[in-house]
Design an enzyme around this catalytic site. Structure first.
Site, PDB file in Angstrom:
ATOM      1  N   TYR A 233      39.242  34.168  38.963  1.00 28.51           N
ATOM      2  CA  TYR A 233      39.156  34.696  37.596  1.00 28.51           C
ATOM      3  C   TYR A 233      38.300  33.809  36.697  1.00 28.51           C
ATOM      4  O   TYR A 233      37.293  34.247  36.126  1.00 28.51           O
ATOM      5  CB  TYR A 233      40.579  34.853  37.032  1.00 28.51           C
ATOM      6  CG  TYR A 233      40.626  35.199  35.564  1.00 28.51           C
ATOM      7  CD1 TYR A 233      39.984  36.337  35.073  1.00 28.51           C
ATOM      8  CD2 TYR A 233      41.342  34.402  34.657  1.00 28.51           C
ATOM      9  CE1 TYR A 233      40.037  36.666  33.723  1.00 28.51           C
ATOM     10  CE2 TYR A 233      41.400  34.731  33.312  1.00 28.51           C
ATOM     11  CZ  TYR A 233      40.750  35.863  32.848  1.00 28.51           C
ATOM     12  OH  TYR A 233      40.802  36.182  31.514  1.00 28.51           O
ATOM     13  N   LYS A 237      34.492  34.722  35.317  1.00 33.06           N
ATOM     14  CA  LYS A 237      34.306  34.834  33.859  1.00 33.06           C
ATOM     15  C   LYS A 237      33.228  33.836  33.394  1.00 33.06           C
ATOM     16  O   LYS A 237      32.432  34.137  32.514  1.00 33.06           O
ATOM     17  CB  LYS A 237      35.621  34.585  33.106  1.00 33.06           C
ATOM     18  CG  LYS A 237      36.651  35.689  33.248  1.00 33.06           C
ATOM     19  CD  LYS A 237      36.202  37.041  32.729  1.00 33.06           C
ATOM     20  CE  LYS A 237      36.289  37.168  31.223  1.00 33.06           C
ATOM     21  NZ  LYS A 237      35.903  38.513  30.750  1.00 33.06           N
TER      22      LYS A 237
END
Length: 489
Positions: A233, A237
């Site tokens: 994640y 990002k």
């Protein structure tokens, strides 16, 4: 200052997500004179996009305040007139929008783009996280460049793009290819090749979907770790931010980096939450009496921020930056939306709130027995945590396994449940380790400046994102936990 967002056309991606719902509700409630809201909804066609929007957004309790304020019929006609769900998918160029009339209208009319589409699973499949968090961000930028009147893009990222940061973490951007461990070379095209090759290799092995998923999840974590990030994640990002910063040219770009997002603080009402969020998986296990131990440093500042404050900061950044190029330097601006700098909350505080809450409001078992919770034990190192599990739980599991074999599988369910609990405890602690042993706090100098700008515009009442007003014990006991519990059951 012109009236806030009046006559503006706003495009929001990830429209059925937690944050976007709060955002749409807020805009319609405080500025019904927006011109249009285009909402990207993953669906096959316009009709199913509208149906999905109605079912998953409008039907939520979140809109009850607005419904009461203006009446159900007025709300329906407001939606009919202003809100346009668009069927599409962020991982395709032009979002795969098939309705060309709609697309042309969007290119002509959009003033503001808010990209809140993301997959937030820490261990998402690498191919999926790449498509949504990385290439999705690039697709938003390409789309923005075709919009004739776009004034600003607000990209919702996460403060944890910093990885396992220590000390004060600055609000600074990434340059393309930068890594956290400084000794590997990150090339996003290479990462895409790695994904393609892995998928081909897995296809050749004729595996089940589940096996492919596990392999692709492992690949994500592996690649993230290689470049210094703790999970897929935060890694994807960070790559999404890099692409936006590198290719934005003269587009006005603002990056909002919230920390751990929790239930609403005040608006439209306190305690609205949806889906079991990060912290709530432990709350659930603890309240059910399944897990009374956890892993983490008691002094780690768990940085949390209510969802409505994040939304207010997004809107504030638009007011501050729209058409205000000369006021700010041309570099994209980054805002840490966080609480650890001005109103820190420690892991040990939260465990105390949990104990107090479930002692006062215990859950019942299916048979109507009250579940008693003990004070949770906190292990501050992975070794002591694993040792505890192997001392108390593995022997118990072995006994149950033996009893199960001797009794012709009479304890099958007990064995499976216990094994699942042990696996879950280890998996959750591994996954959340970077946050549970986090020793950084987030610099929010830009965000403080943004709050001052809102004060000058007399907008600080409408757009409150100042976490110093949160009394954490009161918020957990009377807002967040009741909201989370209500959602879980």
């Amino acid at each position: 200052m012109e009236p806030f967002l009046e006559g503006k056309t706003i495009f929001i991606t990830g429209a059925t997500g937690f944050l976007a719902k709060i955002l749409v509700e807020k805009i319609l409630r405080v500025q019904p004179n927006v011109r249009k809201l285009f909402l990207l909804v993953r669906a096959s066609d316009s009709k199913s996009a509208r149906k999905r929007f109605n079912d998953e957004v409008m039907q939520t309790e979140l809109f009850s305040v607005l419904r009461e304020k203006i009446g159900a019929n007025n709300l329906n006609s407001l939606i009919e007139e202003k809100v346009f769900p668009v069927a599409g998918d962020i991982s395709f160029e032009d979002f795969g929008i098939e309705n060309s009339e709609m697309k042309d209208e969007m290119f002509k009319e959009i003033d503001i783009i808010i990209n809140s589409a993301a997959t937030t699973r820490f261990d998402e499949r690498y191919d999926i996280a790449m498509d949504i968090n990385v290439l999705g961000a690039l697709n938003v930028l390409k789309f923005a460049k075709r919009c004739e009147n776009v004034k600003i893009i607000v990209h919702v990222s996460t403060a944890y793009v910093c990885g396992e940061g220590e000390g004060v973490i600055p609000e600074k951007s990434f340059s393309l290819g930068e890594t956290l461990n400084k000794n590997s070379k990150l090339d996003i095209d290479v990462e895409r090749k790695v994904i393609d090759e892995k998928l081909k290799e897995l296809e050749a092995q004729s595996l089940t979907t589940k096996e492919v998923t596990i392999a692709m999840r492992d690949l994500g974590i592996q690649r993230a770790n290689l470049h210094g990030w703790p999970n897929t994640y935060s890694f994807t990002k960070a790559m999404g931010e890099m692409l936006l910063g590198h290719y934005k040219e003269d587009l006005q770009l603002v990056i909002i980096r919230p920390t751990i997002i929790t239930s609403t603080y005040k608006e439209p009402f306190p305690g609205w939450i949806e889906g079991v969020k990060t912290v709530d998986s432990f709350i659930l296990a603890y309240g059910k009496g399944v897990m009374n131990f956890c892993f983490g440093d008691p002094n780690t500042k768990l940085d949390m921020i209510p969802g409505d404050m994040v939304v207010n900061s997004i809107l504030a950044s638009i007011i501050a930056h729209i058409g205000n190029d000369e006021y700010y330097s041309s570099e994209e601006l980054i805002y840490h939306i966080s609480s650890s700098g001005i109103n820190p909350l420690k892991t040990s505080d939260i465990l105390l709130f949990l104990f107090n809450y479930f002692t006062k409001n215990p859950w019942m078992t299916k048979d109507g027995n009250i579940i008693k919770v003990g004070k949770p034990t906190l292990f501050s190192s992975m070794d002591s945590f694993r040792k505890y599990i192997s001392t108390y739980y593995w022997p118990l599991l072995k006994i149950v396994e033996l009893a199960n074999v001797l009794s012709w599988r009479r304890f099958d369910k007990t064995y499976k449940d216990l094994k699942r609990k042990i696996d879950m405890a280890i998996r959750l602690s591994e996954l959340y380790k970077p946050y549970l042993l986090f020793h950084g706090s987030f610099d929010d100098a830009n965000t403080k400046r943004l709050r001052m700008t809102m004060k000058e515009h007399k907008m600080d009442g409408v757009l409150n994102f100042d976490p110093s007003c949160i009394k954490w014990e009161d918020y957990f006991m009377n807002t967040h936990l009741p909201g989370a519990v209500k959602h879980i059951f």
